[in-house]
Scaffold this motif. Structure first.
Motif, short mmCIF file in Angstrom:
data_model
loop_
_atom_site.label_atom_id
_atom_site.label_comp_id
_atom_site.label_asym_id
_atom_site.label_seq_id
_atom_site.Cartn_x
_atom_site.Cartn_y
_atom_site.Cartn_z
N GLY A 175 0.63 -1.43 -0.07
CA GLY A 175 -0.04 -0.02 -0.09
C GLY A 175 0.72 1.33 -0.04
O GLY A 175 0.15 2.21 -0.39
N ARG A 176 2.13 1.25 0.42
CA ARG A 176 2.83 2.53 0.40
C ARG A 176 4.39 2.02 0.72
O ARG A 176 4.58 0.89 1.14
N SER A 177 5.11 2.82 0.77
CA SER A 177 6.51 2.96 1.17
C SER A 177 6.70 2.95 2.43
O SER A 177 6.08 3.73 3.21
N PHE A 178 7.49 2.01 3.05
CA PHE A 178 7.58 1.72 4.56
C PHE A 178 9.11 2.45 4.91
O PHE A 178 9.51 1.76 5.88
N SER A 179 9.56 3.20 4.44
CA SER A 179 10.79 3.72 4.67
C SER A 179 10.77 4.33 5.82
O SER A 179 11.99 4.63 6.45
N ASN A 180 9.76 5.10 6.19
CA ASN A 180 9.63 5.77 7.51
C ASN A 180 8.77 5.14 8.28
O ASN A 180 8.11 5.72 9.35
N TYR A 181 9.23 3.54 8.43
CA TYR A 181 8.34 2.67 9.56
C TYR A 181 9.34 1.85 10.23
O TYR A 181 10.35 1.63 9.55
N ALA A 182 8.89 1.49 11.30
CA ALA A 182 9.59 0.39 11.89
C ALA A 182 8.43 -0.69 12.07
O ALA A 182 7.35 -0.58 12.14
N MET A 183 8.96 -1.98 11.74
CA MET A 183 8.04 -2.91 11.69
C MET A 183 8.22 -3.98 12.93
O MET A 183 9.25 -4.13 13.27
N ARG A 184 7.01 -4.20 13.68
CA ARG A 184 7.32 -4.92 15.04
C ARG A 184 6.33 -6.15 14.87
O ARG A 184 5.28 -6.25 14.11
N TRP A 185 6.63 -7.01 15.75
CA TRP A 185 5.82 -8.22 15.91
C TRP A 185 5.48 -8.14 17.56
O TRP A 185 6.11 -7.93 18.33
N PHE A 186 4.10 -8.31 17.75
CA PHE A 186 3.19 -8.42 19.10
C PHE A 186 2.72 -9.72 19.06
O PHE A 186 2.59 -10.47 18.00
N ARG A 187 2.58 -10.17 20.36
CA ARG A 187 1.72 -11.48 20.51
C ARG A 187 0.82 -11.32 21.70
O ARG A 187 1.06 -10.48 22.42
N GLN A 188 -0.55 -12.12 21.55
CA GLN A 188 -1.40 -11.97 22.79
C GLN A 188 -1.97 -13.39 22.85
O GLN A 188 -2.50 -14.08 22.08
#
Length: 121
Positions: free
Chosen positions: A26-39
């Motif tokens: 959907g977009r460039s992710f160059s200004n993002y951090a990617m994270r994993w969470f769990r529940q």
């Protein structure tokens, strides 16, 4: 439309391994951090791992250090979580998250729908 789609969850015995994938679009992710969470059932959602899109710098929760590895393939727009030496307490729904690193209009936090990991004893 910005989307994150997780895959790779399933049933595994204690001591086994799984690799989760998060397909980002959907977009460039160059200004993002990617994270994993769990529940896990009856528990709060908790942070697992983080990677910056541009430089690949990583951060891990203490309980997964030495067992889990987060990575990303910029050409495929995909984030991975390699999980080794799995324990029953790792059983949870795992969620992918895109976390803006800039405060700019139009940059929004995005969550995937999750993938279930079940570790049997």
């Amino acid at each position: 439309q910005v989307q994150l789609v997780e895959s790779g969850g399933g049933l595994v015995q204690a001591g086994g391994s799984l690799r989760l994938s998060c397909a980002a679009s959907g977009r460039s992710f160059s200004n993002y951090a990617m994270r994993w969470f769990r529940q896990a059932p009856g528990r709060e959602r908790e942070f697992v791992a983080r990677i910056t899109w541009n430089y690949g710098s990583t951060t891990y929760a203490d309980f997964v250090k030495g067992r889990f590895t987060i990575s990303r393939d910029k050409d495929k727009n995909t984030v991975y979580l390699q999980m080794n030496s799995l324990k029953p307490e790792d059983t949870a729904v795992y969620y992918c998250n895109a976390d803006p690193t800039v405060v700019v209009e139009g940059y929004l936090e995005v969550w995937g729908q999750g993938t279930l990991v079940t570790v049997s004893s």
